[in-house]
Design an enzyme around this catalytic site. Structure first.
Site, PDB file in Angstrom:
ATOM      1  N   ARG A  77       0.840  -1.197   0.000  1.00  0.00           N
ATOM      2  CA  ARG A  77       0.000   0.000   0.000  1.00  0.00           C
ATOM      3  C   ARG A  77       0.873   1.244   0.000  1.00  0.00           C
ATOM      4  NH1 ARG A  77      -1.919   0.762   4.359  1.00  0.00           N
ATOM      5  NH2 ARG A  77      -1.383  -1.112   5.516  1.00  0.00           N
ATOM      6  N   TYR A 205      -1.621  -3.442  -6.795  1.00  0.00           N
ATOM      7  CA  TYR A 205      -1.413  -4.096  -5.498  1.00  0.00           C
ATOM      8  C   TYR A 205      -2.749  -4.201  -4.735  1.00  0.00           C
ATOM      9  CZ  TYR A 205      -0.432  -5.022  -0.710  1.00  0.00           C
ATOM     10  OH  TYR A 205      -0.486  -5.584   0.528  1.00  0.00           O
ATOM     11  N   LYS A 214      -9.691  -2.324   1.543  1.00  0.00           N
ATOM     12  CA  LYS A 214      -9.358  -1.162   2.382  1.00  0.00           C
ATOM     13  C   LYS A 214     -10.190   0.057   1.996  1.00  0.00           C
ATOM     14  CE  LYS A 214      -6.161  -3.525   4.403  1.00  0.00           C
ATOM     15  NZ  LYS A 214      -6.418  -4.002   5.769  1.00  0.00           N
ATOM     16  N   HIS A 234     -10.558  -2.303  11.443  1.00  0.00           N
ATOM     17  CA  HIS A 234      -9.452  -3.140  10.957  1.00  0.00           C
ATOM     18  C   HIS A 234      -9.234  -4.261  11.977  1.00  0.00           C
ATOM     19  CE1 HIS A 234      -5.004  -3.211   9.399  1.00  0.00           C
ATOM     20  NE2 HIS A 234      -5.766  -4.027   8.716  1.00  0.00           N
ATOM     21  N   SER A 256      -1.359  -3.798  10.234  1.00  0.00           N
ATOM     22  CA  SER A 256      -1.029  -4.779   9.205  1.00  0.00           C
ATOM     23  C   SER A 256       0.228  -5.549   9.605  1.00  0.00           C
ATOM     24  CB  SER A 256      -0.758  -4.062   7.888  1.00  0.00           C
ATOM     25  OG  SER A 256      -1.781  -3.131   7.631  1.00  0.00           O
ATOM     26  N   CYS A 258       0.764  -7.809  11.885  1.00  0.00           N
ATOM     27  CA  CYS A 258       1.033  -8.051  13.307  1.00  0.00           C
ATOM     28  C   CYS A 258       0.350  -9.325  13.786  1.00  0.00           C
ATOM     29  CB  CYS A 258       0.589  -6.867  14.155  1.00  0.00           C
ATOM     30  SG  CYS A 258       1.612  -5.411  13.917  1.00  0.00           S
ATOM     31  N   ASP A 283      -9.265  -9.647   8.868  1.00  0.00           N
ATOM     32  CA  ASP A 283      -8.788  -8.295   8.555  1.00  0.00           C
ATOM     33  C   ASP A 283      -9.796  -7.188   8.857  1.00  0.00           C
ATOM     34  OD1 ASP A 283      -6.679  -6.658   7.551  1.00  0.00           O
ATOM     35  OD2 ASP A 283      -7.759  -6.429   5.659  1.00  0.00           O
ATOM     36  N   ARG A 374       1.939 -12.236  -0.830  1.00  0.00           N
ATOM     37  CA  ARG A 374       0.597 -12.544  -0.326  1.00  0.00           C
ATOM     38  C   ARG A 374       0.008 -13.813  -0.923  1.00  0.00           C
ATOM     39  NH1 ARG A 374      -1.816  -8.581   3.331  1.00  0.00           N
ATOM     40  NH2 ARG A 374      -0.277  -6.931   3.454  1.00  0.00           N
TER      41      ARG A 374
HETATM   42  C1  OXD Z   1      -3.127  -4.580   5.124  1.00  0.00           C
HETATM   43  C2  OXD Z   1      -3.790  -5.765   4.556  1.00  0.00           C
HETATM   44  O1  OXD Z   1      -2.232  -4.016   4.484  1.00  0.00           O
HETATM   45  O2  OXD Z   1      -4.651  -6.326   5.232  1.00  0.00           O
HETATM   46  O3  OXD Z   1      -3.506  -4.191   6.226  1.00  0.00           O
HETATM   47  O4  OXD Z   1      -3.496  -6.143   3.425  1.00  0.00           O
HETATM   48 MN    MN Z   2      -5.163  -5.240   6.992  1.00  0.00          MN
END
Ligand code: OXD
Ligand code: MN
Length: 591
Positions: A77, A205, A214, A234, A256, A258, A283, A374
């Site tokens: 991102r 992306y 998002k 989130h 993100s 974590c 997420d 990913r």
């Molecule tokens: C992020 C995702 O970047 O979930 O938070 O992809």
């Molecule tokens: Mn995320």
């Protein structure tokens, strides 16, 4: 397919007019209306394989799986290129980049103009949230990326189902996406909350280009949530079943990378027999107040867009099983036998082609997979998927966790004194940055509710909305906790807590506290488990270590409080006074 389009267009003037207008701008060679069928998926995959947008994987080992390599400049991102385009700059607030909406439409319009010549524009109607849910939202994404179409089909309920649900209504999020020349200089992700519109150009992306995620489910979603009285967060969403068969649900907000995906699919340690974790989402959670006055949550998505590196049969066996079929792998390492590999997946292959398309061997001295590589997988493939995952009403929430990645300062788990104090703990969260966004990793930044890059309006108003929700929940609000699995030993810098499945121990304490059971001791930050309150059976943890994990040290907090104050000062007059009060109380307790 023709019949499907004609039917849809006959019913919905607004969709037709908008798609037509955007096609006039982007000038694709053709327009393809996605119906969401299996035949359509097969066709798209065949085309992608022919053009090289996707590569085949070994179908015996990885049935239905494909490999994708992005442009090397398009791997995460780009928060600096992400804008909230509200009419009044103050409505975007200090945590967002702002662009005047007229200026944004003009600027991006110039990049979109004729940008789809020689390409197909795909029209993807999609639904966020289960059919029949009071919270479900319809979006229509236009894109010239087949990769995006294939990902959207995994991450959302895409195709006919969404147009049928929309009927003749004009109430849908207008999502325009184009790759243009993938030039970071001409990359913009713009949100127009007042127009229910998203324009994203110059990136393919996931977080920039799968606009249901998002952009809609968090940024536009949070804006809609505030005006309509619900919340877009989130957060992962999980159920925890106890040995008696009772399931309680928890949401947890972490920045993100974590460990939200790992936590949502947690496998209880053998020493906690009879417990089971059910996965609903990894997420995003949408939350609202149900008819019984309690807080309910649902996952608006239908898939995982998970971080590959670090995922293995020890850290997350459920994810490893989930991704064995029907998965798109992006920017991992491709092995010579048509498999995939990433750092910490297991023993490295002797040779492969890395995420950047170069030869790679274990001696190469650089990662084979991009740190933000990913997998995109259907949620239903997860062995721990909850039977409630697509319940249109969602599930009632017992506890909310705010989690950060902090080497120091924050204890393993801490219970807030009440909702308002919990909102303060969330609002002042800080975490070390990760590879999910372009920029330096490992630096501490304040990340309120793990929503810093995702709040679609003024952060002060966002905090106010949280406080208002608590008021409306009137005594039925879930308890709020702050957690930190990432605390390190001051001397050795090693993690103090084993993490992964063992995190369940902290969550079980939280759930007991929700029922007025288990023991806690007061600390300046909130209530901590007493030394004997956590179930540590089968875990070899010396008392000194436990003490270090639970420590709230006033000296450590000095710096942090300063930084918190800076954030609050920056927010200015839209900051609710209650949070300033909580901060002052915390400072006083520390003294
Ligand atoms: C992020 C995702 O970047 O979930 O938070 O992809
Ligand atoms: Mn995320």
């Amino acid at each position: 397919m023709k019949a499907f389009i004609n039917e849809a267009l006959a019913r919905n003037e607004a969709v037709f007019a908008w798609v037509h207008e955007m096609a006039q701008l982007c000038r694709p060679d053709s327009v393809h209306w996605c119906d969401g069928s299996e035949e359509e998926k097969e066709l798209l995959i065949r085309q992608c394989l022919a053009t090289g947008e996707l590569e085949e994987l070994n179908q015996a080992e990885w049935p239905g799986c494909h490999y994708s390599r992005s442009d090397v400049n398009d791997v995460a991102r780009t928060e600096q290129l992400t804008f909230i385009c509200s009419r009044d700059k103050n409505d975007a607030g200090v945590t967002n980049n702002w662009m005047d909406p007229q200026e944004a439409y003009r600027k991006l319009g110039e990049i979109f103009r004729n940008s789809m010549r020689g390409r197909t524009m795909y029209v993807i109607p999609f639904m966020m949230g289960p059919p029949g849910s009071p919270l479900r939202k319809i979006g229509i994404q236009l894109t010239d990326s087949r990769y995006v179409v294939l990902n959207m089909r995994i991450m959302t309920r895409a195709g006919r189902i969404a147009l049928d649900d929309l009927g003749a209504s004009g109430d849908f999020t207008r999502c325009l996406h184009g790759m243009a020349d993938l030039n970071p200089e001409r990359r913009f992700i713009c949100h127009f909350p007042e127009d229910n519109t998203i324009w994203s150009v110059g990136s393919a992306y996931g977080g920039n280009a799968l606009l249901g995620k998002k952009c809609l489910a968090l940024r536009i979603g949070s804006y809609l949530g505030r005006t309509q009285g619900w919340m877009a967060e989130h957060m992962l969403l999980m159920g925890i079943e106890n040995p008696q068969g009772r399931v309680r649900y928890v949401t947890a907000a972490f920045p993100s990378q974590c460990g939200k995906t790992n936590l949502s699919m947690l496998v209880p340690p053998k020493s906690l027999p009879g417990y089971r974790v059910w996965t609903l989402g990894d997420d995003i959670a949408w939350m609202y107040i149900g008819p019984d006055g309690r807080l309910y949550a649902l996952n608006p998505e239908t898939g995982f867009f998970g971080v590959a590196p670090g995922t293995n049969y020890k850290t997350n066996p459920n994810a490893m099983e989930t991704i064995r079929r029907n998965t798109i792998f992006t920017n991992v390492l491709k092995t010579d036998d048509g498999g995939v590999w990433w750092e910490e997946m297991g023993p490295p292959p002797p040779h492969g082609i890395d995420w950047a398309g170069k030869d790679w061997t274990p001696e190469s001295n650089r990662p084979g997979a991009h740190p933000n590589s990913r997998f995109t997988s259907p949620l239903v493939q997860c062995p721990s998927v909850s039977p409630e995952w697509d319940n249109p009403q969602g599930v009632p929430i017992s506890a909310i966790l705010f989690g950060a990645r902090r080497a120091t300062v924050a204890p393993l788990i801490c219970e807030s004194r009440n909702w308002q104090h919990g909102v303060y703990l969330g609002a002042t969260m800080a975490s070390e940055t990760t590879a999910a966004a372009v920029g330096q990793t490992g630096v501490i930044r304040r990340d309120p509710m793990a929503m810093l890059p995702f709040i679609g309006y003024n952060v002060g108003d966002y905090f106010r909305h949280w406080l208002d929700m608590g008021r409306r929940l009137r005594g039925k609000a879930p308890k709020i906790f702050h957690v930190n699995w990432f605390r390190r030993d001051r001397k050795t810098n090693k993690f103090l807590w084993p993490g992964y499945g063992e995190n369940l121990r902290a969550i079980l304490w939280a759930l007991e506290r929700c029922e007025g059971r288990s023991k806690a001791m007061d600390s300046p930050m909130g209530f901590l488990p007493t030394m004997d309150a956590l179930n540590l059976s089968g875990l070899d943890m010396p008392p000194e270590t436990l003490k270090a994990i639970l420590e709230v040290n006033p000296d450590d907090w000095d710096e942090d409080l300063k930084d918190q104050r800076e954030l609050f000062d920056r927010i200015g007059d839209r900051l609710p006074g209650e949070l300033r009060q909580e901060q002052d109380d915390f400072a006083r307790r520390l003294r």
